[in-house]
Design a protein around this motif. Structure first.
Motif, PDB file in Angstrom:
ATOM      1  N   ILE A   1      -1.234   2.326  -9.059  1.00 38.27           N
ATOM      2  CA  ILE A   1      -0.311   1.496  -8.299  1.00 38.27           C
ATOM      3  C   ILE A   1      -0.039   0.230  -9.102  1.00 38.27           C
ATOM      4  N   SER A   2       1.213  -0.195  -9.088  1.00 39.46           N
ATOM      5  CA  SER A   2       1.592  -1.419  -9.783  1.00 39.46           C
ATOM      6  C   SER A   2       2.760  -2.046  -9.045  1.00 39.46           C
TER       7      SER A   2
ATOM      8  N   THR B   1      -6.443  -3.849  -7.446  1.00 41.24           N
ATOM      9  CA  THR B   1      -5.983  -2.586  -6.873  1.00 41.24           C
ATOM     10  C   THR B   1      -7.154  -1.873  -6.203  1.00 41.24           C
ATOM     11  N   TYR B   2      -6.815  -0.932  -5.371  1.00 45.31           N
ATOM     12  CA  TYR B   2      -7.820  -0.180  -4.610  1.00 45.31           C
ATOM     13  C   TYR B   2      -7.271   1.216  -4.393  1.00 45.31           C
TER      14      TYR B   2
ATOM     15  N   GLY C   1       0.819  -1.202   0.000  1.00 43.59           N
ATOM     16  CA  GLY C   1       0.000   0.000   0.000  1.00 43.59           C
ATOM     17  C   GLY C   1       0.854   1.252   0.000  1.00 43.59           C
ATOM     18  N   TRP C   2       0.224   2.324  -0.426  1.00 42.24           N
ATOM     19  CA  TRP C   2       0.824   3.657  -0.324  1.00 42.24           C
ATOM     20  C   TRP C   2      -0.094   4.510   0.545  1.00 42.24           C
TER      21      TRP C   2
ATOM     22  N   GLU D   1      -3.053   9.235   5.589  1.00 38.76           N
ATOM     23  CA  GLU D   1      -4.221   8.780   4.862  1.00 38.76           C
ATOM     24  C   GLU D   1      -3.838   7.776   3.785  1.00 38.76           C
ATOM     25  N   PHE D   2      -4.782   6.913   3.513  1.00 41.90           N
ATOM     26  CA  PHE D   2      -4.604   5.878   2.506  1.00 41.90           C
ATOM     27  C   PHE D   2      -4.617   6.478   1.109  1.00 41.90           C
ATOM     28  N   VAL D   3      -3.764   5.928   0.234  1.00 39.87           N
ATOM     29  CA  VAL D   3      -3.721   6.368  -1.151  1.00 39.87           C
ATOM     30  C   VAL D   3      -4.120   5.240  -2.097  1.00 39.87           C
ATOM     31  N   ALA D   4      -3.409   4.117  -2.002  1.00 40.72           N
ATOM     32  CA  ALA D   4      -3.666   3.004  -2.927  1.00 40.72           C
ATOM     33  C   ALA D   4      -3.102   1.717  -2.355  1.00 40.72           C
ATOM     34  N   ALA D   5      -3.644   0.592  -2.827  1.00 43.46           N
ATOM     35  CA  ALA D   5      -3.143  -0.712  -2.412  1.00 43.46           C
ATOM     36  C   ALA D   5      -3.239  -1.690  -3.575  1.00 43.46           C
TER      37      ALA D   5
END
Length: 125
Positions: free
Chosen positions: A69-70, A57-58, A34-35, A45-49
């Protein structure tokens, strides 16, 4: 697993930047990655996973359609391609790993087990 984030820097609004997060550990491919980001005075705060296989992806709503995200498990690296950057994207970005092999992707920081040191993204107007 250890994580080393890089790629931050100064970019103009509307520009692009790619962050990388590398791990020397052999177990990288089994981790959800995750980022997250944290701006001054604000909570992380959450960015991407992304799932361990990279199939799912999310994204946070605030970055959906602009960030991608990759991951490359052979290189033990996860990426965050950021486009159409806004001043509100300015923050320290952290990569994180969750020891979980399922398909569920979490945006909760407390569900991630290992964190990188962070890389600063500055967006000028």
């Amino acid at each position: 697993v250890q994580l080393q984030a890089s790629g931050g820097g100064l970019v103009q609004a509307g520009g692009s930047l790619r962050l990388s997060c590398a791990s020397p550990g052999r177990a990288f491919s089994r981790y959800v990655m995750g980022w997250f980001r944290q701006a001054p005075g604000l909570e992380r705060e959450f960015v991407a996973a992304i799932t361990s296989s990279g199939v799912r992806t999310y994204y946070a709503d605030s970055v959906k359609g602009r960030f991608i995200i990759s991951r490359d498990n052979a290189k033990r690296t996860v990426y965050l391609q950021m486009s159409s950057l806004k001043t509100e994207d300015m923050a320290v970005y952290y990569c994180a790993a969750r020891d979980y092999s399922g398909s569920y992707l979490s945006g909760r920081a407390d569900e991630y087990d290992v964190w990188g040191q962070g890389t600063l993204v500055t967006v000028s107007s």
